[in-house]
Design an enzyme around this catalytic site. Structure first.
Site, short mmCIF file in Angstrom:
data_model
loop_
_atom_site.label_atom_id
_atom_site.label_comp_id
_atom_site.label_asym_id
_atom_site.label_seq_id
_atom_site.Cartn_x
_atom_site.Cartn_y
_atom_site.Cartn_z
N GLN A 48 -55.01 -47.42 -57.26
CA GLN A 48 -55.06 -46.27 -56.36
C GLN A 48 -54.90 -44.98 -57.18
OE1 GLN A 48 -55.51 -43.85 -53.94
NE2 GLN A 48 -54.80 -45.40 -52.48
N ARG A 50 -54.64 -41.94 -56.02
CA ARG A 50 -53.78 -40.97 -55.34
C ARG A 50 -52.33 -41.29 -55.64
NH1 ARG A 50 -55.30 -37.82 -51.30
NH2 ARG A 50 -57.12 -39.13 -50.91
N GLN A 72 -59.13 -48.92 -36.97
CA GLN A 72 -59.81 -49.55 -38.10
C GLN A 72 -58.81 -50.35 -38.93
OE1 GLN A 72 -61.68 -46.73 -40.61
NE2 GLN A 72 -62.32 -48.22 -42.14
N GLY A 89 -57.36 -48.35 -47.23
CA GLY A 89 -56.52 -48.10 -46.05
C GLY A 89 -55.05 -47.95 -46.35
N GLU A 90 -54.70 -47.43 -47.53
CA GLU A 90 -53.27 -47.32 -47.87
C GLU A 90 -52.54 -46.32 -46.98
OE1 GLU A 90 -50.26 -46.62 -51.65
OE2 GLU A 90 -52.30 -47.31 -52.00
N ARG A 91 -53.21 -45.25 -46.55
CA ARG A 91 -52.56 -44.29 -45.67
C ARG A 91 -52.19 -44.95 -44.34
NH1 ARG A 91 -55.21 -40.62 -43.68
NH2 ARG A 91 -53.67 -38.98 -43.48
N ARG A 92 -53.10 -45.77 -43.81
CA ARG A 92 -52.81 -46.49 -42.57
C ARG A 92 -51.66 -47.47 -42.78
NH1 ARG A 92 -58.30 -48.88 -42.12
NH2 ARG A 92 -58.72 -47.57 -43.93
N GLU A 123 -63.90 -44.67 -53.55
CA GLU A 123 -63.60 -44.32 -52.16
C GLU A 123 -62.76 -43.05 -52.09
OE1 GLU A 123 -61.67 -46.58 -48.36
OE2 GLU A 123 -60.50 -46.43 -50.19
N ARG A 127 -63.48 -38.57 -50.86
CA ARG A 127 -62.75 -37.82 -49.84
C ARG A 127 -62.50 -36.37 -50.23
NH1 ARG A 127 -58.16 -42.29 -48.53
NH2 ARG A 127 -59.47 -43.73 -47.37
#
Length: 293
Positions: A48, A50, A72, A89-92, A123, A127
């Site tokens: 990741q 971020r 999702q 989908g780490e934020r989710r 990905e 963003r």
């Protein structure tokens, strides 16, 4: 136009039909099984890019999920015997963790380390929310993962080579300066200006000055220019300026005195002179002996 994923993995690769950005990780969602996985068995993506997550935005996402549920599911892969690694989908995942959910809806994929890393990096690059340092680290990892040149990476991502090169150059800055960029305390343009300063301690001091006085990039560049101007150069400039300050009339007067003394010397008198150029005046000392030698 091909997506960055197809540029990396090739048009015939299964990933091209499976992988998209976070808005739609899979094209054929209906054919994929969504399973419930215990949240303690899920680990973040090692690749990741971020490194700083906005906790306020995670809180907002958590409230949305609490109200509307997870629209999702996240995408994971089997990482170990009893663990799953997040692909997308780490934020989710973080939001659901804040809500103390015990299980997470997920789609399980079978991907290699290289594929997982590439998907996570690309990905996030799409963003456009990454800091300049996070973006630079993502580019660097993609270069290493795929053994690419900067030019080849730029072509695959549809970016200019100079963009890639300028970002990666930021990774040469000391860690405290990189941290300031990561925390959005200074901008990328500030950081580029700091690259011209070679001393790491000075770079760190400049970061503190930027934060303390809220300098814009132009103010920082002007200060660095003064900082890098050698003292010898300043001395030469001052000397030239002093010479220019001497008026034409004074030069004529000095030359006239020199000519007069030269005529006295030709008459047989041993005249001794000393000249001194001070800050306030031009001094000529004349010594005439009382007796001829």
């Amino acid at each position: 136009m091909k997506s960055p994923f197809s540029r990396f993995f090739g048009g015939g690769d299964k990933l091209e039909s499976e992988v998209k950005s976070d808005v739609g990780v899979a094209e054929s969602r209906a054919t994929e099984e969504v399973v419930k996985i215990p949240i303690e068995k899920i680990v973040p993506n090692r690749y990741q890019p971020r490194t700083v997550f906005d906790e306020e935005k995670i809180e907002e996402l958590a409230r949305t999920i609490h109200t509307h549920g997870v629209i999702q599911p996240i995408v994971v892969r089997k990482f170990d015997e009893n663990q799953y690694e997040i692909i997308a989908g780490e934020r989710r995942y973080r939001a659901m963790k804040k809500l103390n959910w015990s299980e997470v809806p997920a789609i399980v994929r079978s991907l290699s380390d290289k594929e997982t890393a590439s998907i996570a990096l690309i990905e996030n690059l799409q963003r456009e929310e990454l800091t300049a340092i996070e973006e630079a680290m993502a580019y660097q990892q993609l270069l290493e993962l795929h053994s690419l040149t900067q030019e080849a990476l730029a072509q695959r991502l549809g970016k200019g080579q100079s963009t890639i090169a300028n970002k990666i150059r930021l990774l040469k800055l000391p860690q405290n300066v990189q941290d300031a960029i990561l925390n959005r305390e200074i901008s990328e343009r500030h950081a580029r200006a700091l690259i011209t300063v070679k001393d790491e301690a000075t770079q760190g001091k400049l970061v503190e000055l930027i934060k303390e006085y809220d300098w814009n990039v132009r103010q920082l560049e002007d200060y660095i220019q003064q900082l890098l101007t050698p003292k010898e150069e300043e001395s030469v400039k001052k000397e030239k300026s002093k010479r220019k300050a001497i008026s034409k009339d004074i030069r004529i007067a000095v030359n006239t005195i020199r000519q007069s003394l030269s005529m006295v010397s030709k008459s047989g008198i041993n005249v001794k002179t000393e000249e001194e150029d001070t800050e306030d005046f031009y001094q000529i000392t004349v010594k005439i002996p009382k007796k001829k030698n």
